[in-house]
Design a protein around this motif. Structure first.
Motif, PDB file in Angstrom:
ATOM      1  N   ARG A 191     -87.427  25.030 -55.124  1.00  0.00           N
ATOM      2  CA  ARG A 191     -88.426  23.970 -55.243  1.00  0.00           C
ATOM      3  C   ARG A 191     -88.396  23.130 -53.968  1.00  0.00           C
ATOM      4  N   TYR A 192     -89.559  22.862 -53.409  1.00  0.00           N
ATOM      5  CA  TYR A 192     -89.631  22.155 -52.138  1.00  0.00           C
ATOM      6  C   TYR A 192     -90.884  21.302 -52.115  1.00  0.00           C
ATOM      7  N   ILE A 193     -90.994  20.460 -51.100  1.00  0.00           N
ATOM      8  CA  ILE A 193     -92.206  19.678 -50.844  1.00  0.00           C
ATOM      9  C   ILE A 193     -92.603  19.920 -49.400  1.00  0.00           C
ATOM     10  N   THR A 194     -93.893  19.862 -49.146  1.00  0.00           N
ATOM     11  CA  THR A 194     -94.400  20.124 -47.798  1.00  0.00           C
ATOM     12  C   THR A 194     -94.696  18.819 -47.080  1.00  0.00           C
ATOM     13  N   LEU A 195     -94.850  18.909 -45.778  1.00  0.00           N
ATOM     14  CA  LEU A 195     -95.083  17.726 -44.968  1.00  0.00           C
ATOM     15  C   LEU A 195     -96.447  17.097 -45.253  1.00  0.00           C
ATOM     16  N   ASN A 196     -97.408  17.902 -45.725  1.00  0.00           N
ATOM     17  CA  ASN A 196     -98.752  17.396 -46.006  1.00  0.00           C
ATOM     18  C   ASN A 196     -99.046  17.335 -47.501  1.00  0.00           C
ATOM     19  N   CYS A 197     -98.013  17.205 -48.317  1.00  0.00           N
ATOM     20  CA  CYS A 197     -98.218  17.165 -49.777  1.00  0.00           C
ATOM     21  C   CYS A 197     -98.791  15.819 -50.192  1.00  0.00           C
ATOM     22  N   LEU A 248     -83.383  18.169 -59.650  1.00  0.00           N
ATOM     23  CA  LEU A 248     -82.479  18.387 -58.527  1.00  0.00           C
ATOM     24  C   LEU A 248     -82.131  17.071 -57.855  1.00  0.00           C
ATOM     25  N   LYS A 249     -80.940  17.018 -57.271  1.00  0.00           N
ATOM     26  CA  LYS A 249     -80.499  15.816 -56.582  1.00  0.00           C
ATOM     27  C   LYS A 249     -81.248  15.624 -55.275  1.00  0.00           C
ATOM     28  N   THR A 250     -81.491  16.718 -54.562  1.00  0.00           N
ATOM     29  CA  THR A 250     -82.238  16.672 -53.310  1.00  0.00           C
ATOM     30  C   THR A 250     -83.294  17.768 -53.315  1.00  0.00           C
ATOM     31  N   LEU A 251     -84.320  17.566 -52.530  1.00  0.00           N
ATOM     32  CA  LEU A 251     -85.402  18.543 -52.395  1.00  0.00           C
ATOM     33  C   LEU A 251     -85.585  18.888 -50.923  1.00  0.00           C
ATOM     34  N   ALA A 252     -85.889  20.142 -50.690  1.00  0.00           N
ATOM     35  CA  ALA A 252     -86.103  20.598 -49.315  1.00  0.00           C
ATOM     36  C   ALA A 252     -87.490  20.172 -48.841  1.00  0.00           C
ATOM     37  N   SER A 269     -95.665  28.588 -43.469  1.00  0.00           N
ATOM     38  CA  SER A 269     -94.584  28.812 -42.499  1.00  0.00           C
ATOM     39  C   SER A 269     -93.202  28.734 -43.121  1.00  0.00           C
ATOM     40  N   MET A 270     -92.983  27.836 -44.094  1.00  0.00           N
ATOM     41  CA  MET A 270     -91.703  27.617 -44.779  1.00  0.00           C
ATOM     42  C   MET A 270     -90.594  27.237 -43.799  1.00  0.00           C
ATOM     43  N   ILE A 271     -90.964  26.618 -42.677  1.00  0.00           N
ATOM     44  CA  ILE A 271     -89.954  26.152 -41.728  1.00  0.00           C
ATOM     45  C   ILE A 271     -89.254  24.928 -42.315  1.00  0.00           C
ATOM     46  N   LEU A 272     -87.943  24.986 -42.421  1.00  0.00           N
ATOM     47  CA  LEU A 272     -87.179  23.899 -43.032  1.00  0.00           C
ATOM     48  C   LEU A 272     -87.072  22.735 -42.041  1.00  0.00           C
ATOM     49  N   LEU A 273     -87.593  21.572 -42.450  1.00  0.00           N
ATOM     50  CA  LEU A 273     -87.552  20.373 -41.616  1.00  0.00           C
ATOM     51  C   LEU A 273     -86.397  19.445 -41.989  1.00  0.00           C
ATOM     52  N   GLY A 274     -85.907  19.549 -43.207  1.00  0.00           N
ATOM     53  CA  GLY A 274     -84.823  18.670 -43.653  1.00  0.00           C
ATOM     54  C   GLY A 274     -84.784  18.614 -45.167  1.00  0.00           C
ATOM     55  N   SER A 275     -84.077  17.640 -45.681  1.00  0.00           N
ATOM     56  CA  SER A 275     -83.984  17.437 -47.125  1.00  0.00           C
ATOM     57  C   SER A 275     -84.098  15.955 -47.428  1.00  0.00           C
TER      58      SER A 275
END
Length: 794
Positions: free
Chosen positions: A571-577, A591-595, A602-608
């Motif tokens: 489970r993740y969030i995008t930069l333009n969500c 979850l405690k943190t989200l990616a 692209s699914m490039i990981l920017l951080g959490s």
């Protein structure tokens, strides 16, 4: 050099007589008092300087003194001093309680029934008080404390575990529990008590400087405190440091080594000085001093017997851990019994105490197992260097003092030792399940000494003339076998080798170093292949968030990769969500943190991002201030519109209708405003983002992953491939079954790990539902508060 030599000769002369010893002890006490007084004076001066004024000179003095008070050696001296005082006072109170029981028992020797009632009522009352007091003041004080300290030192925050009320409950509850005479230990709870002292001292020292507010600093002080707990409990600083490292740390920082030795040595020194000051001892000696033969302690032909003790102790230690866990699980699985005992919390400890004290009643069954002796008295007699019987004939040995409790007119010493071992074994396993502050080390230590004594007496019976060596006859020393058995069984139960060093310091004997090390290593080899340690077993029973060890001797863990066990449905969030996407993720995931990724393509990981940060973003967008501002603007616009459209004649007649229309319009406007806000893009500018969350590659081995998680205290790690997020591995999944006692257990690839994060509370989910459904009512939203689960996971 001449002055040093003269000083050394003076010390020897002073130590040659009783007056010299007393003078030396007084000198050492004076040195200790002077050091402590100096520290207290420095602290008082700092407080006065802070209160008086803030001129330039005072500020310089204040900074200088604060820097000195913040030094480690002052903290460690205070910690060692406090723990030595606590240990000595507790031992004094425990001895009074045990003497009171014997006084009551001895004063009623004319009536057997009254003797029995006094013998069983006294421990039942003390244990019931300990259980009740602990449950009311601090339920987390029950049990050993080492399993929780292992979890805390790994970086997990256990709420209310290192507080003042827990300290009070632990000290008073442990004193009453040990004063009852039940087969319980002091060592495990004292590790917890020392950690509590360190935590409370850190809070006190933080008043003079912020260095003790640092999390890593607190972990270092807690690591030293664990060593102090064992050191001042047995007056064994070297063994205490090594034991604390083995049972509480997967990886140990060498920079903490001197802290543990310094604090443990100082604490053990003060603990024994207090015994001399109270005239319990003539000088500083070992706690259980032995006088074994030094010129020829054992023959090489006896080594097989010592090896047998080690192997048998390994099986015995595994059986003890299994029996202890079996009792706890049996009570928990029986729902009717568990529910009943939860309502009657004092019933279970009272019944267990009644059963054990009945079986140890000296005129009854206790006469076959030296029931009238305390654990300390039993250990002293078991370590005796004399042989109790020759060829099993007890009459040939003159039993003096406490040793007379082992003599029975109809049964020889072998029968009493066997009965003692069997009965104390299951009694100790049962007693350690009572919800009071207690440990298992000392009971297991005594049982091991009894088993070693049994083997030693058997060897003395088989070789009544001793073992011949070059024409010289040396008799068997059963006390040496008792020392070996105590170290082996306690090492097997705790999965430690440092019990050998503790035995050396407890007995003051190093003559049996080779057989003790052989027995302890063999016992560990057997026990570790069968069961986890007693502390790891409790961790699994309580389901504490601690990563289990990989099973040794299994090569599969080197062939398993992260891609085989990782969660692919991340489970993740995008930069333009949008805020609607953010709300949906928070509502459905726990979850405690989200990616945070660049985009779905692209699914490039920017951080959490922490869950609390995302809640803050959503609250700022739909929270109370913005809602009030919107309602205020709506009210102003409506007031302007009404002032233009209304006339004096129609104002009074249509006031009630206008008010109802106003509320309907406001409710509809709020709902429309919420929909617009949820569709806006999230602004991450004011959000704390971790730009470099810990990452693994998909080909990382399970063994390396386990090592990294244990070393760094990680909760989870993202799996990436050339910067693209492809999965996640978490600590909880490892605890739930990826690693077992007997080796590695891996779920199939693409298995569901959606529950791998830290759960949030129901209140938090309810708050999110309210946030989503606010358009149905006009209640103003409250700023969401972090739940207990989130605080614990951070």
């Amino acid at each position: 050099m001449l002055e040093i030599h003269q000083f050394y000769m003076l010390l020897l002369l002073l130590n040659g007589n009783g007056i010299g010893r007393r003078r030396m002890m007084m000198m050492m006490m004076v040195v200790v008092v002077v050091v402590v007084v100096m520290i207290m004076i420095i602290i008082i001066i700092i407080i006065i300087i802070i209160i008086i004024n803030n001129d330039v000179c005072t500020l310089h003095c204040q900074k200088f003194l604060i820097s000195r008070v913040g030094e480690d050696w002052i903290f460690l001296i205070l910690l060692g001093l406090v723990m030595a005082l606590v240990s000595w006072v507790m031992d004094f109170c425990i001895a009074l309680c045990l003497q009171a029981q014997k006084w009551m028992y001895g004063g009623l020797d004319s009536n057997l029934v009254l003797q029995y009632l006094a013998w069983v009522t006294y421990p039942v009352v003390l244990i019931s008080f300990s259980a009740g007091f602990t449950h009311i003041v601090a339920p987390q004080a029950a049990g050993s404390g080492i399993p929780e300290m292992k979890t805390i030192l790994r970086g997990v925050v256990l709420k209310e575990y290192l507080t003042l009320k827990t300290f009070v409950a632990k000290v008073i509850g442990l004193t009453c529990a040990l004063g009852s005479g039940m087969p319980l230990g002091k060592e495990g709870p004292f590790v917890h008590i020392a950690s509590l002292c360190a935590a409370l001292l850190s809070k006190f020292m933080s008043l003079f400087g912020g260095i003790y507010e640092n999390e890593s600093r607190n972990i270092e002080m807690l690591a030293a405190a664990c060593a102090v707990g064992v050191g001042c409990c047995f007056a064994a600083p070297i063994g205490g440091v090594l034991f604390s490292i083995e049972v509480t740390s997967t990886f140990f920082a060498v920079r903490n080594y001197w802290r543990g030795f310094f604090a443990a040595t100082f604490s053990a020194f003060i603990f024994r000085v207090l015994a001399v000051w109270n005239r319990d001892e003539e000088t500083i000696t070992a706690l259980f001093k032995t006088r074994f033969r030094l010129d020829f302690p054992f023959d090489l032909q006896e080594l097989p017997a010592f090896a047998v003790i080690g192997i048998a102790s390994g099986f015995g230690g595994a059986l003890f851990v299994y029996l202890n866990r079996l009792i706890v699980q049996f009570i928990r699985k029986q729902k009717a019994i568990n529910k009943f005992l939860m309502k009657k919390r004092l019933l279970y400890p009272a019944l267990v105490t009644l059963l054990i004290s009945t079986l140890t009643f000296p005129p009854g069954f206790g006469q076959f197992m030296a029931g009238q002796l305390t654990q300390k008295e039993s250990l002293v007699t078991l370590l005796d260097n004399r042989t109790w019987a020759k060829q099993g004939i007890a009459e040939e040995f003159e039993y003096i003092g406490h040793a007379a409790a082992w003599k029975h007119p109809q049964a020889n010493v072998f029968v009493t030792l066997v009965v003692f071992i069997v009965m104390k074994f299951w009694m100790s396993a049962l007693a350690t399940t009572i919800p009071v502050p207690c440990g298992a080390f000392m009971p297991v230590f005594v049982i091991g000494a009894a088993f070693g004594r049994l083997v030693g007496e058997s060897m003395a019976a088989w070789f009544p003339e001793g073992i011949h060596s070059d024409g010289v006859v040396y008799s068997i020393v059963p006390g040496g076998y008792a020392v070996v058995g105590a170290a082996a069984l306690s090492g097997a139960v705790t999965h430690t080798v440092s019990t050998a060093v503790i035995v050396f310091e407890l007995t003051g004997q190093i003559s049996h170093i080779l057989p003790i090390m052989i027995a302890v290593i063999l016992a560990n080899a057997v026990a570790q292949s069968l069961q986890p340690s007693i502390y790891d077993s409790i961790i699994r029973i309580k389901k504490l968030p601690y990563l289990p060890e990989l099973g040794w001797g299994h090569h599969e863990k080197y062939n398993i990769r992260v891609e085989d066990i990782m969660v692919r449905d991340v489970r993740y969030i995008t930069l333009n969500c949008t805020y609607r996407d953010l709300h949906d993720v928070l509502l459905t995931e726990r979850l405690k943190t989200l990616a945070l990724v660049e985009s779905t393509e692209s699914m490039i990981l920017l951080g959490s991002i922490e869950r609390a940060q995302l809640q803050t973003l959503l609250s700022q967008q739909l929270g109370r201030p913005r809602r009030l501002e919107y309602l205020r603007q709506q009210a102003q616009n409506e007031r302007k519109h009404m002032s233009v459209a209304s006339t004096p004649s129609s104002e009074e007649g249509n006031h009630k209708v206008n008010q109802e229309v106003r509320f309907q319009v406001s409710g509809w406007a709020i709902a429309e405003w919420e929909e617009q806000q949820l569709d806006e893009q999230v602004n991450f500018n004011n959000c704390k983002i971790d730009p470099a969350p810990f990452q693994l590659v998909e080909r990382t081995s399970l063994h390396k992953t386990h090592t990294i998680f244990s070393l760094l205290g990680l909760d989870h790690a993202y799996v990436t491939s050339i910067g693209r997020l492809i999965g996640v591995v978490s600590l909880r999944e490892a605890i739930e079954g990826s690693v077992t006692v007997k080796g590695v257990k891996v779920r199939p690839p693409l298995a569901s790990f959606r529950d791998s994060g830290t759960s949030s509370s129901d209140a938090e989910v309810t708050e999110l539902h309210k946030l989503w459904n606010r358009h149905t009512n006009l209640t103003l939203p409250r700023d969401p508060q972090p739940s207990d689960s989130d605080e614990k996971s951070q």
